[in-house]
Enzyme design. Structure first.
Site, PDB file in Angstrom:
ATOM      1  N   ASP A 148      64.661  85.643  18.251  1.00  0.00           N
ATOM      2  CA  ASP A 148      65.308  85.428  17.120  1.00  0.00           C
ATOM      3  C   ASP A 148      63.436  84.640  16.100  1.00  0.00           C
ATOM      4  O   ASP A 148      62.933  83.751  16.899  1.00  0.00           O
ATOM      5  CB  ASP A 148      66.495  84.245  16.804  1.00  0.00           C
ATOM      6  CG  ASP A 148      66.337  84.535  14.674  1.00  0.00           C
ATOM      7  OD1 ASP A 148      67.584  84.653  14.390  1.00  0.00           O
ATOM      8  OD2 ASP A 148      65.519  83.844  14.481  1.00  0.00           O
TER       9      ASP A 148
ATOM     10  N   HIS B  20      74.429 101.899  15.286  1.00  0.00           N
ATOM     11  CA  HIS B  20      74.473 100.790  14.158  1.00  0.00           C
ATOM     12  C   HIS B  20      75.702 100.562  14.645  1.00  0.00           C
ATOM     13  O   HIS B  20      76.563 100.948  14.038  1.00  0.00           O
ATOM     14  CB  HIS B  20      73.619 101.443  13.019  1.00  0.00           C
ATOM     15  CG  HIS B  20      74.335 100.458  11.846  1.00  0.00           C
ATOM     16  ND1 HIS B  20      73.003 100.006  11.419  1.00  0.00           N
ATOM     17  CD2 HIS B  20      74.605 100.931  11.299  1.00  0.00           C
ATOM     18  CE1 HIS B  20      73.454  98.930  10.591  1.00  0.00           C
ATOM     19  NE2 HIS B  20      74.207  99.568  10.051  1.00  0.00           N
TER      20      HIS B  20
ATOM     21  N   ASN C 225      77.401  85.984  13.454  1.00  0.00           N
ATOM     22  CA  ASN C 225      77.754  85.780  11.158  1.00  0.00           C
ATOM     23  C   ASN C 225      78.395  87.546  10.513  1.00  0.00           C
ATOM     24  O   ASN C 225      77.389  88.463  10.861  1.00  0.00           O
ATOM     25  CB  ASN C 225      76.490  84.960  10.530  1.00  0.00           C
ATOM     26  CG  ASN C 225      76.064  83.832  10.817  1.00  0.00           C
ATOM     27  OD1 ASN C 225      76.801  83.020  10.977  1.00  0.00           O
ATOM     28  ND2 ASN C 225      74.907  83.265  11.215  1.00  0.00           N
TER      29      ASN C 225
ATOM     30  N   GLY D 295      77.211  84.040   5.318  1.00  0.00           N
ATOM     31  CA  GLY D 295      75.627  84.281   5.772  1.00  0.00           C
ATOM     32  C   GLY D 295      75.168  84.826   6.153  1.00  0.00           C
ATOM     33  O   GLY D 295      73.430  85.148   6.405  1.00  0.00           O
TER      34      GLY D 295
ATOM     35  N   HIS E 225      74.839  91.465  15.339  1.00  0.00           N
ATOM     36  CA  HIS E 225      74.584  90.726  16.402  1.00  0.00           C
ATOM     37  C   HIS E 225      75.018  89.424  16.380  1.00  0.00           C
ATOM     38  O   HIS E 225      75.993  89.006  15.495  1.00  0.00           O
ATOM     39  CB  HIS E 225      72.720  90.651  16.422  1.00  0.00           C
ATOM     40  CG  HIS E 225      73.069  89.485  13.627  1.00  0.00           C
ATOM     41  ND1 HIS E 225      72.941  90.207  13.540  1.00  0.00           N
ATOM     42  CD2 HIS E 225      72.753  88.885  14.013  1.00  0.00           C
ATOM     43  CE1 HIS E 225      73.249  89.189  12.706  1.00  0.00           C
ATOM     44  NE2 HIS E 225      72.199  88.256  12.785  1.00  0.00           N
TER      45      HIS E 225
HETATM   46  P1  DGP Z   1      72.199  86.470  10.528  1.00  0.00           P
HETATM   47  O1  DGP Z   1      72.321  87.640   9.463  1.00  0.00           O
HETATM   48  O2  DGP Z   1      72.347  85.254   9.489  1.00  0.00           O
HETATM   49  O3  DGP Z   1      73.420  86.057  11.354  1.00  0.00           O
HETATM   50  O4  DGP Z   1      70.624  85.844  11.235  1.00  0.00           O
HETATM   51  C1  DGP Z   1      69.775  87.098  11.477  1.00  0.00           C
HETATM   52  C2  DGP Z   1      68.559  86.100  12.042  1.00  0.00           C
HETATM   53  O5  DGP Z   1      67.517  87.440  12.453  1.00  0.00           O
HETATM   54  C3  DGP Z   1      67.637  85.356  11.500  1.00  0.00           C
HETATM   55  O6  DGP Z   1      68.146  83.900  12.447  1.00  0.00           O
HETATM   56  C4  DGP Z   1      66.049  85.724  11.446  1.00  0.00           C
HETATM   57  C5  DGP Z   1      66.591  87.158  12.951  1.00  0.00           C
HETATM   58  N1  DGP Z   1      65.130  87.829  11.889  1.00  0.00           N
HETATM   59  C6  DGP Z   1      65.360  88.593  10.964  1.00  0.00           C
HETATM   60  N2  DGP Z   1      64.724  89.991  10.982  1.00  0.00           N
HETATM   61  C7  DGP Z   1      64.057  89.426  12.599  1.00  0.00           C
HETATM   62  C8  DGP Z   1      62.953  90.289  13.219  1.00  0.00           C
HETATM   63  O7  DGP Z   1      62.294  91.402  11.900  1.00  0.00           O
HETATM   64  N3  DGP Z   1      62.659  89.895  13.829  1.00  0.00           N
HETATM   65  C9  DGP Z   1      63.538  88.815  14.929  1.00  0.00           C
HETATM   66  N4  DGP Z   1      63.182  88.396  15.765  1.00  0.00           N
HETATM   67  N5  DGP Z   1      64.740  88.136  14.219  1.00  0.00           N
HETATM   68  C10 DGP Z   1      64.711  88.456  12.901  1.00  0.00           C
END
Ligand code: DGP
Length: 113
Positions: free
Chosen positions: A31, A47, A86, A92, A99
């Protein structure tokens, strides 16, 4: 693959990331805003928007296998870890590609997510 989806691009190497696991169905990468010493995202290469998007059992099984491999590789299998998915606005969810967050390497009992 959904053309405007960042996790489709990362999972299929259109955009590279810090990968920790990969097989035919899933990719896992760190992340970009880690909430714990280990904070890995497990994503399917196909997807799906979230957990309630008719995700095939084979894909869920591959994601679960990835969690197992990541926990071993990160050394958190015995100490413990948390898996978070999530799904939708009340949770959120920010990135609308399924993921699982794999979080570990510190005490998480007082953390909400
Ligand atoms: P959520 O949709 O709230 O479950 O969290 C999305 C997570 O994805 C957040 O912790 C940040 C991460 N994230 C978003 N964009 C990118 C990206 O481009 N690269 C990486 N490595 N992580 C990402």
């Amino acid at each position: 693959m959904k053309d405007d989806c960042i996790f489709c691009k990362i999972a299929n190497h259109v955009i590279e990331s810090d990968y920790v696991y990969e097989d035919d169905l899933v990719a896992a990468f760190r992340d970009m805003s880690p909430a714990a010493p280990t904070h890995v995202l497990v994503v399917p290469k196909e997807h799906y928007a979230h957990m309630a998007d008719n995700v095939p059992g084979e894909t869920i099984a591959a994601m679960a296998h990835a969690v197992d491999e990541i926990a071993k590789a990160e050394g958190i299998q015995e100490s413990g870890f948390r898996v978070v998915a999530n799904s939708g606005p009340d949770a959120g969810q920010v990135v609308h590609h399924l993921h699982w967050h794999v979080l570990g390497g510190k005490r998480l009992v007082d953390d909400f997510a």
